[in-house]
Motif scaffolding. Structure first.
Motif, mmCIF file in Angstrom:
data_model
loop_
_atom_site.group_PDB
_atom_site.id
_atom_site.type_symbol
_atom_site.label_atom_id
_atom_site.label_comp_id
_atom_site.label_asym_id
_atom_site.label_seq_id
_atom_site.Cartn_x
_atom_site.Cartn_y
_atom_site.Cartn_z
ATOM 1 N N LEU A 154 -27.889 -9.591 -0.597
ATOM 2 C CA LEU A 154 -29.429 -9.516 -0.616
ATOM 3 C C LEU A 154 -30.186 -10.075 -2.043
ATOM 4 C CD1 LEU A 154 -30.230 -5.973 1.026
ATOM 5 C CD2 LEU A 154 -30.472 -8.321 1.948
ATOM 6 N N SER A 155 -29.653 -9.745 -3.174
ATOM 7 C CA SER A 155 -30.139 -10.348 -4.155
ATOM 8 C C SER A 155 -30.073 -11.770 -4.353
ATOM 9 C CB SER A 155 -29.353 -9.760 -5.557
ATOM 10 O OG SER A 155 -29.710 -8.512 -5.571
ATOM 11 N N GLY A 202 -14.663 6.191 2.066
ATOM 12 C CA GLY A 202 -15.840 6.462 1.224
ATOM 13 C C GLY A 202 -16.066 5.394 -0.066
ATOM 14 N N VAL A 203 -14.831 4.885 -0.444
ATOM 15 C CA VAL A 203 -14.672 3.848 -1.237
ATOM 16 C C VAL A 203 -14.835 2.603 -0.832
ATOM 17 C CG1 VAL A 203 -13.275 2.729 -3.150
ATOM 18 C CG2 VAL A 203 -12.976 5.139 -2.752
ATOM 19 N N ALA A 204 -14.346 2.546 0.466
ATOM 20 C CA ALA A 204 -14.867 1.219 1.037
ATOM 21 C C ALA A 204 -16.250 0.829 1.469
ATOM 22 C CB ALA A 204 -13.877 1.143 2.239
ATOM 23 N N ALA A 205 -16.917 1.960 1.856
ATOM 24 C CA ALA A 205 -18.376 2.154 2.107
ATOM 25 C C ALA A 205 -19.286 1.644 1.043
ATOM 26 C CB ALA A 205 -18.914 3.627 2.734
ATOM 27 N N MET A 241 -18.065 0.024 -1.723
ATOM 28 C CA MET A 241 -18.026 -1.396 -2.035
ATOM 29 C C MET A 241 -18.722 -2.202 -1.076
ATOM 30 S SD MET A 241 -13.679 -1.764 -2.590
ATOM 31 C CE MET A 241 -13.083 -1.091 -3.829
ATOM 32 N N ALA A 242 -18.995 -1.711 0.331
ATOM 33 C CA ALA A 242 -19.783 -2.390 1.433
ATOM 34 C C ALA A 242 -21.033 -2.630 0.850
ATOM 35 C CB ALA A 242 -19.554 -1.966 2.580
ATOM 36 N N VAL A 243 -21.542 -1.220 0.462
ATOM 37 C CA VAL A 243 -22.908 -1.321 -0.006
ATOM 38 C C VAL A 243 -23.206 -2.273 -1.509
ATOM 39 C CG1 VAL A 243 -24.688 0.146 -1.040
ATOM 40 C CG2 VAL A 243 -23.591 0.885 0.878
#
Length: 111
Positions: A54-55, A40-43, A45-47
């Motif tokens: 994207l920015s 969950g933490v890795a996800a 960070m990926a987001v």
């Protein structure tokens, strides 16, 4: 050995097997819980990385429009940058679709 001794030994073996199974289940629940929270933490960070990327891409596209504006005007610069970006996105989507089809094809089938 008499029957009482054999029953006692079998009872201890069964009890030990139950205790072992319970310990294994507890271990794997703990492992799954720990790995799940780490995933969950890795996800997250990926987001976050994806949002920053994207920015940066948006800033690059806006910069391209600003750089082209003096040469061809704001409308044409915007149109050119958008068309090129959409062509690139379409090419990447087509490549991804081809790979997904290859991955999901039945074994032994042609992709």
């Amino acid at each position: 050995m008499d029957d009482e001794g054999l029953v006692s030994v079998v009872g201890r073996v069964v009890g030990d097997a139950k205790a072992y199974a319970t310990a294994e289940v507890t271990l794997w629940r703990t492992v799954a819980s720990t790995r799940g929270s780490q995933a969950g933490v890795a996800a997250g960070m990926a987001v976050g990385a994806l949002l920053i990327a994207l920015s940066a891409l948006t800033a690059l596209l806006v910069g391209a429009i600003i750089a082209l504006r003096p040469v061809m005007g704001p409308a044409w610069a915007t149109l050119l940058v958008v068309v090129v970006a959409l062509l690139l996105a379409g090419l990447l989507a087509k490549m991804a679709l081809t790979r997904f089809k290859r991955v999901t094809a039945p074994l032994g089938g042609e992709a």
